[in-house]
Design a protein around this motif. Structure first.
Motif, PDB file in Angstrom:
ATOM      1  N   GLN A 181       0.836  -1.204   0.000  1.00  0.00           N
ATOM      2  CA  GLN A 181       0.000   0.000   0.000  1.00  0.00           C
ATOM      3  C   GLN A 181       0.874   1.258   0.000  1.00  0.00           C
ATOM      4  O   GLN A 181       0.552   2.248  -0.671  1.00  0.00           O
ATOM      5  N   HIS A 182       1.972   1.212   0.721  1.00  0.00           N
ATOM      6  CA  HIS A 182       2.883   2.357   0.767  1.00  0.00           C
ATOM      7  C   HIS A 182       3.503   2.588  -0.618  1.00  0.00           C
ATOM      8  O   HIS A 182       3.580   3.737  -1.082  1.00  0.00           O
ATOM      9  N   LEU A 183       3.912   1.519  -1.267  1.00  0.00           N
ATOM     10  CA  LEU A 183       4.431   1.642  -2.624  1.00  0.00           C
ATOM     11  C   LEU A 183       3.354   2.161  -3.576  1.00  0.00           C
ATOM     12  O   LEU A 183       3.630   2.990  -4.448  1.00  0.00           O
ATOM     13  N   PHE A 184       2.122   1.691  -3.417  1.00  0.00           N
ATOM     14  CA  PHE A 184       1.001   2.141  -4.241  1.00  0.00           C
ATOM     15  C   PHE A 184       0.825   3.654  -4.101  1.00  0.00           C
ATOM     16  O   PHE A 184       0.601   4.359  -5.088  1.00  0.00           O
ATOM     17  N   ALA A 185       0.939   4.151  -2.883  1.00  0.00           N
ATOM     18  CA  ALA A 185       0.794   5.593  -2.657  1.00  0.00           C
ATOM     19  C   ALA A 185       1.845   6.376  -3.434  1.00  0.00           C
ATOM     20  O   ALA A 185       1.543   7.412  -4.023  1.00  0.00           O
TER      21      ALA A 185
END
Length: 159
Positions: free
Chosen positions: A84-88
């Motif tokens: 999710q952090h990478l997606f952000a």
């Protein structure tokens, strides 16, 4: 992926399939995210400020000895938070909603500011001028390991 990590740390958790599964869901290269986790945790030996029980494979929120960063309930949740952090960083798209948001720093990211691994330089790790290259180099080592060990890996694959 797991076999590669275990050449350095035989006690490493088997997280490869989780990275592939959730990476596909979020549209993030799970194999390279796994390499990033290997980089961040020093082959899951957790030699920095983040400790194994935190299930924080990306160092999310870890800024120094007095701030070891976020903790997650399970290894699976930790993998999801990482992706999710990478997606952000990768996109301004709305987060898919099959899984709840568990990344506590998701809304602090300059959304869409790093669509490539090397554009994480200076964003994921400061100053981190070659951070993305380090992750990609580790990924290349993992791929080369797989190629060199293809015969023994194929024997383990069930058809």
């Amino acid at each position: 992926m797991n076999r590669f990590v275990k050449t350095v740390n035989p006690s490493a958790p088997d997280l490869g399939s989780l990275y592939l599964k959730y990476g596909e869901y979020y549209g993030i290269r799970g194999d390279i995210a796994f390499a990033q986790a290997v980089h961040e945790t020093n082959f899951f030996r957790f030699t920095g400020v983040v400790k194994p029980g935190q299930d924080n494979f990306a160092g999310i929120g870890a800024t120094g000895p007095n701030n070891p960063g976020a903790s997650f309930q399970t290894p699976e949740e930790g993998v999801i938070a990482h992706l999710q952090h990478l997606f952000a960083y990768a996109t301004t798209n709305q987060l898919p909603n099959q899984y709840p948001l568990v990344d506590p720093r998701f809304h602090l990211v300059n959304r869409g500011s790093a669509a490539t691994w090397t554009s994480l330089n200076g964003k994921w790790a400061v100053p981190g001028t070659t951070y993305g290259q380090s992750v990609l180099n580790l990924y290349k080592r993992m791929v080369n390991f797989s190629i060199q060990n293809l015969d023994s890996i194929q024997k383990e694959i069930q058809y």
